[in-house]
Each structure stands twice: as C-alpha cells, then as structure tokens.
Design a protein around this motif. Structure first.
Motif, PDB file in Angstrom:
ATOM      1  N   MET A   1      -4.111  -2.118  -7.701  1.00 50.72           N
ATOM      2  CA  MET A   1      -3.878  -3.381  -6.978  1.00 50.72           C
ATOM      3  C   MET A   1      -2.566  -4.014  -7.448  1.00 50.72           C
ATOM      4  O   MET A   1      -2.306  -4.071  -8.641  1.00 50.72           O
ATOM      5  N   LYS A   2      -1.746  -4.441  -6.494  1.00 52.23           N
ATOM      6  CA  LYS A   2      -0.460  -5.036  -6.860  1.00 52.23           C
ATOM      7  C   LYS A   2      -0.647  -6.452  -7.407  1.00 52.23           C
ATOM      8  O   LYS A   2      -1.565  -7.166  -7.018  1.00 52.23           O
ATOM      9  N   LYS A   3       0.240  -6.827  -8.314  1.00 53.41           N
ATOM     10  CA  LYS A   3       0.177  -8.149  -8.945  1.00 53.41           C
ATOM     11  C   LYS A   3       1.254  -9.036  -8.325  1.00 53.41           C
ATOM     12  O   LYS A   3       2.453  -8.731  -8.437  1.00 53.41           O
ATOM     13  N   VAL A   4       0.833 -10.100  -7.638  1.00 54.81           N
ATOM     14  CA  VAL A   4       1.796 -10.945  -6.911  1.00 54.81           C
ATOM     15  C   VAL A   4       1.597 -12.419  -7.238  1.00 54.81           C
ATOM     16  O   VAL A   4       0.492 -12.868  -7.548  1.00 54.81           O
ATOM     17  N   ALA A   5       2.694 -13.147  -7.166  1.00 56.93           N
ATOM     18  CA  ALA A   5       2.661 -14.609  -7.265  1.00 56.93           C
ATOM     19  C   ALA A   5       3.034 -15.181  -5.911  1.00 56.93           C
ATOM     20  O   ALA A   5       3.941 -14.665  -5.243  1.00 56.93           O
ATOM     21  N   PHE A   6       2.326 -16.224  -5.484  1.00 52.02           N
ATOM     22  CA  PHE A   6       2.696 -16.960  -4.271  1.00 52.02           C
ATOM     23  C   PHE A   6       3.441 -18.224  -4.694  1.00 52.02           C
ATOM     24  O   PHE A   6       2.994 -18.935  -5.602  1.00 52.02           O
ATOM     25  N   ILE A   7       4.556 -18.501  -4.027  1.00 56.87           N
ATOM     26  CA  ILE A   7       5.275 -19.759  -4.243  1.00 56.87           C
ATOM     27  C   ILE A   7       5.412 -20.473  -2.899  1.00 56.87           C
ATOM     28  O   ILE A   7       5.558 -19.835  -1.861  1.00 56.87           O
ATOM     29  N   PHE A   8       5.352 -21.791  -2.942  1.00 57.40           N
ATOM     30  CA  PHE A   8       5.248 -22.582  -1.709  1.00 57.40           C
ATOM     31  C   PHE A   8       6.385 -23.603  -1.616  1.00 57.40           C
ATOM     32  O   PHE A   8       6.626 -24.355  -2.567  1.00 57.40           O
ATOM     33  N   PRO A   9       7.066 -23.651  -0.443  1.00 57.90           N
ATOM     34  CA  PRO A   9       8.239 -24.522  -0.301  1.00 57.90           C
ATOM     35  C   PRO A   9       7.890 -26.002  -0.223  1.00 57.90           C
ATOM     36  O   PRO A   9       6.782 -26.392   0.131  1.00 57.90           O
ATOM     37  N   GLY A  10       8.905 -26.810  -0.549  1.00 58.97           N
ATOM     38  CA  GLY A  10       8.762 -28.265  -0.506  1.00 58.97           C
ATOM     39  C   GLY A  10       9.582 -28.871   0.622  1.00 58.97           C
ATOM     40  O   GLY A  10      10.096 -28.169   1.500  1.00 58.97           O
ATOM     41  N   GLN A  11       9.721 -30.182   0.553  1.00 54.88           N
ATOM     42  CA  GLN A  11      10.393 -30.919   1.618  1.00 54.88           C
ATOM     43  C   GLN A  11      11.837 -30.455   1.775  1.00 54.88           C
ATOM     44  O   GLN A  11      12.512 -30.171   0.791  1.00 54.88           O
ATOM     45  N   GLY A  12      12.286 -30.385   3.018  1.00 53.85           N
ATOM     46  CA  GLY A  12      13.612 -29.856   3.323  1.00 53.85           C
ATOM     47  C   GLY A  12      13.507 -28.529   4.056  1.00 53.85           C
ATOM     48  O   GLY A  12      14.434 -28.125   4.751  1.00 53.85           O
ATOM     49  N   PRO A  84      -3.427 -14.175  -4.519  1.00 53.41           N
ATOM     50  CA  PRO A  84      -2.384 -14.170  -5.544  1.00 53.41           C
ATOM     51  C   PRO A  84      -2.990 -14.118  -6.950  1.00 53.41           C
ATOM     52  O   PRO A  84      -4.114 -14.576  -7.163  1.00 53.41           O
ATOM     53  N   ASN A  85      -2.218 -13.594  -7.891  1.00 52.59           N
ATOM     54  CA  ASN A  85      -2.641 -13.619  -9.295  1.00 52.59           C
ATOM     55  C   ASN A  85      -2.258 -14.929  -9.964  1.00 52.59           C
ATOM     56  O   ASN A  85      -2.819 -15.303 -10.998  1.00 52.59           O
ATOM     57  N   MET A  86      -1.281 -15.613  -9.370  1.00 53.19           N
ATOM     58  CA  MET A  86      -0.830 -16.917  -9.866  1.00 53.19           C
ATOM     59  C   MET A  86      -0.067 -17.597  -8.736  1.00 53.19           C
ATOM     60  O   MET A  86       0.386 -16.920  -7.801  1.00 53.19           O
ATOM     61  N   VAL A  87       0.082 -18.922  -8.828  1.00 52.31           N
ATOM     62  CA  VAL A  87       0.760 -19.675  -7.757  1.00 52.31           C
ATOM     63  C   VAL A  87       1.630 -20.775  -8.354  1.00 52.31           C
ATOM     64  O   VAL A  87       1.415 -21.214  -9.491  1.00 52.31           O
ATOM     65  N   ALA A  88       2.594 -21.217  -7.553  1.00 50.62           N
ATOM     66  CA  ALA A  88       3.419 -22.380  -7.898  1.00 50.62           C
ATOM     67  C   ALA A  88       4.001 -22.929  -6.608  1.00 50.62           C
ATOM     68  O   ALA A  88       4.061 -22.221  -5.600  1.00 50.62           O
ATOM     69  N   GLY A  89       4.435 -24.169  -6.649  1.00 53.39           N
ATOM     70  CA  GLY A  89       5.095 -24.757  -5.481  1.00 53.39           C
ATOM     71  C   GLY A  89       6.233 -25.643  -5.927  1.00 53.39           C
ATOM     72  O   GLY A  89       6.251 -26.125  -7.062  1.00 53.39           O
ATOM     73  N   HIS A  90       7.190 -25.852  -5.046  1.00 54.31           N
ATOM     74  CA  HIS A  90       8.332 -26.715  -5.355  1.00 54.31           C
ATOM     75  C   HIS A  90       8.015 -28.121  -4.870  1.00 54.31           C
ATOM     76  O   HIS A  90       7.944 -28.378  -3.672  1.00 54.31           O
ATOM     77  N   SER A  91       7.765 -29.037  -5.812  1.00 54.58           N
ATOM     78  CA  SER A  91       7.464 -30.443  -5.499  1.00 54.58           C
ATOM     79  C   SER A  91       6.232 -30.533  -4.594  1.00 54.58           C
ATOM     80  O   SER A  91       5.137 -30.159  -4.993  1.00 54.58           O
ATOM     81  N   LEU A  92       6.410 -30.964  -3.340  1.00 55.34           N
ATOM     82  CA  LEU A  92       5.295 -30.995  -2.394  1.00 55.34           C
ATOM     83  C   LEU A  92       4.541 -29.667  -2.368  1.00 55.34           C
ATOM     84  O   LEU A  92       3.314 -29.620  -2.244  1.00 55.34           O
ATOM     85  N   GLY A  93       5.271 -28.553  -2.504  1.00 51.31           N
ATOM     86  CA  GLY A  93       4.664 -27.224  -2.447  1.00 51.31           C
ATOM     87  C   GLY A  93       3.581 -26.999  -3.486  1.00 51.31           C
ATOM     88  O   GLY A  93       2.741 -26.099  -3.334  1.00 51.31           O
ATOM     89  N   GLU A  94       3.559 -27.832  -4.535  1.00 47.65           N
ATOM     90  CA  GLU A  94       2.512 -27.702  -5.547  1.00 47.65           C
ATOM     91  C   GLU A  94       1.127 -27.972  -4.930  1.00 47.65           C
ATOM     92  O   GLU A  94       0.131 -27.391  -5.358  1.00 47.65           O
TER      93      GLU A  94
END
Length: 313
Positions: A1-12, A84-94
């Motif tokens: 199984m592949k190990k991936v992180a999801f990241i999510f965009p913020g305002q803009g 996802p194995n882990m996640v993060a977001g930029h500002s609002l994306g959190e």
C-alpha cells in the motif's frame, strides 16, 4: 500500500467554476453542495459555478467554497478506498484536513469557516490592513525588518512561511508598505501586495480569534483518525483538545507550511497530494523538494490519474 499525505489549499485558490465537474458527475457531490447552500443560508453553489468572482472571493464565501470542494474530493477518494496516512492544510485548508481526518464533520466545518471568514473580515476596517508576498529573501532578514518596524510603532509580522524564498507578511497597511520598501532595499527580488481583505495571521486578528473561540467551543471536535500537521507548530496532532487550542491560535499565528512539508517528508512518503482547487501547494512542495512525487486533484481527470497511480502494483 502506498503511503500518501493529503494537503488542502487555503484562501486565494478559489475561482469561478470550482467543483462543477465533480458536481455534474456525482449524485453524492450534488447532495453535499445543495445541503451546504441550505446549511449556510447562501447560494454558495451558484457563486462557485457562476460567480461573480467578487462575491465568491468574499472571505465568508471563499472559505466554505474551498472547504466544500476539498472535502468532496477527499470523500470520493475515500469511496475508492484511498485514505491518507497524514494530512495538513494551508490556513483555511487546515479545516479541510480535519474533515478528511474525521475530526470534524463537513457540515460542522462549513459553518465554522463561514463564521471564521466573517469575523476575519470584520476584525479590521477595509483598507487598514494588508498582506504582501516577499520573494528571494531569507526568513531571518524579513523577521529583522518587521521587528524594526514594530519598534517604530507600526504592526507588521510574518504570516506565512511558504517555501524557500517565498514568505508572506501581514499587518497595518502602513506597516506592510514600509516593510516592502525596506525589504527591497535589503535585496528582495519582489515584494508584492496581495489581493486580500485583511491582515490575516497577524496580531490584528486577535479580536476575531476571541470571538471565534465561542463558536468553536460549541463545535463537536473529535480525536483525528490520522496525524494532522498543525499550521501553528508544524507538528502532527490527533487529540481534540490540542486541535481546538491550535485552531484558535491559528488565526493570529504564522502558517509554518515549509516546516510542515519538511516534517511530512521525513515520514518516507510515496507522494504528497493536493486535494482541492488549484495547484499552489503542489508548487510549494516542489520548491521544498523537487524530487517529491506530487499530484494536484482538482477535476475528474486529475482524480482518475491519481487513482490509477495509487492502485498500480
């Protein structure tokens, strides 16, 4: 199984037409979008698909629109057996990251970010706050200049540590203008004012954070299923009380996105996947480490391409 992180965009990252292709293809997405309109009491889907862009860009509309798009795509990935194995977001994306990690429901998060957006808009009168992107200077130099200007009585500080050579500052209009002049003198390639409605991620957002604390205190926040890298610390968290505490601080603290990406990359990932409208964050990933495999999922074609890669042996 592949190990991936999801990241999510913020305002803009918002633009007219966002999410429409998924809406047309999926009954579940249609249901989520229409439920969001009802829940928020505004024709959000109409703003997203038809504009006008000025209405969509208003903070209290842009924030739920971005979250709705990101969380819907994450939901489709989940239906395809991809977590996802882990996640993060930029500002609002959190907030999108917290939905993907099952720490907050999409319905709850939509209402939270609508309120968050409104309070951020109201915190500083229009025209009195500003933000600017500074390109081509070290963080230490920027921190030194902003500190000197604060000593002179204006407010300006680092808002986003995005990637090497790209840092955003925030504060009063006079403080940001003065900082831009001095940073160019110190060797910045460019210092570009941003088209935003307020001085986000600066101490000028403290009144908004105090009001938002009451709203957030009533929300049902749970422990996250996977590590969520927090903007404020760039460290992984899962505990509900820590999530709550850092979401309050996030409004007036810098977004440590470069550090977040570096910390995630230490976890031996196969790919980092930007989930939502635009490709801004996947661009930042490549600036931090150009060898890191990235995907940006913002339409059915890019979704399919990622699913095929993920399921390859």
């Amino acid at each position: 199984m592949k190990k991936v992180a999801f990241i999510f965009p913020g305002q803009g990252s918002q633009e007219v037409g966002m999410g429409e292709a998924f809406f047309e293809q999926s009954k579940d997405v249609q249901s989520q979008f229409l439920k969001a309109d009802e829940l928020l009491g505004v024709p959000l889907t109409e703003y997203m698909f038809e504009g006008p862009v000025e209405t969509l860009t208003k903070t209290e509309n842009a924030q739920p629109a971005l979250l709705l798009t990101s969380a819907s795509i994450a939901g489709i990935l989940k239906e395809n057996g991809i977590q996802p194995n882990m996640v993060a977001g930029h500002s609002l994306g959190e907030y999108s990251a917290l939905v993907a990690a099952n720490a907050i429901s999409m319905e709850e998060a939509l209402q939270l970010v609508q309120t968050r957006g409104r309070l951020m808009e109201e915190a500083v009168p229009t025209g009195q706050g500003s933000m600017a992107a500074v390109l081509g200077l070290e963080a230490e130099t920027i921190e030194g200049v902003t500190s000197e200007i604060r000593d002179q009585g204006e407010i300006v500080e680092v808002a986003n540590y995005n990637c090497p050579g790209q840092i955003v500052i925030s504060g009063t209009k006079a403080g940001v203008d003065k900082a831009c002049e001095q940073l160019k003198e110190r060797g910045a390639k460019r210092a570009l004012p941003l088209n935003v409605s307020g001085p986000f991620h600066s101490r000028l957002m403290k009144p908004a954070s105090e009001k938002f604390q009451q709203t957030l205190g009533q929300a049902a926040i749970h422990d996250a299923d996977v590590p969520v890298y927090a903007n404020v610390t760039a460290q992984p968290i899962k505990e509900e009380n820590k999530i709550y505490e850092l979401l309050i601080q996030q409004l007036y603290s810098p977004v440590r996105f470069e550090e977040t990406l570096r910390n995630m990359m230490e976890e031996d990932l196969d790919a980092i996947v930007e989930v939502g409208n635009g490709k801004v964050l996947s661009g930042l990933v490549r600036k931090v480490n150009r060898r890191m495999k990235t995907f940006a999922i913002q339409d059915p074609e890019s979704l399919q391409s990622f699913i095929e890669w993920y399921k390859e042996d």
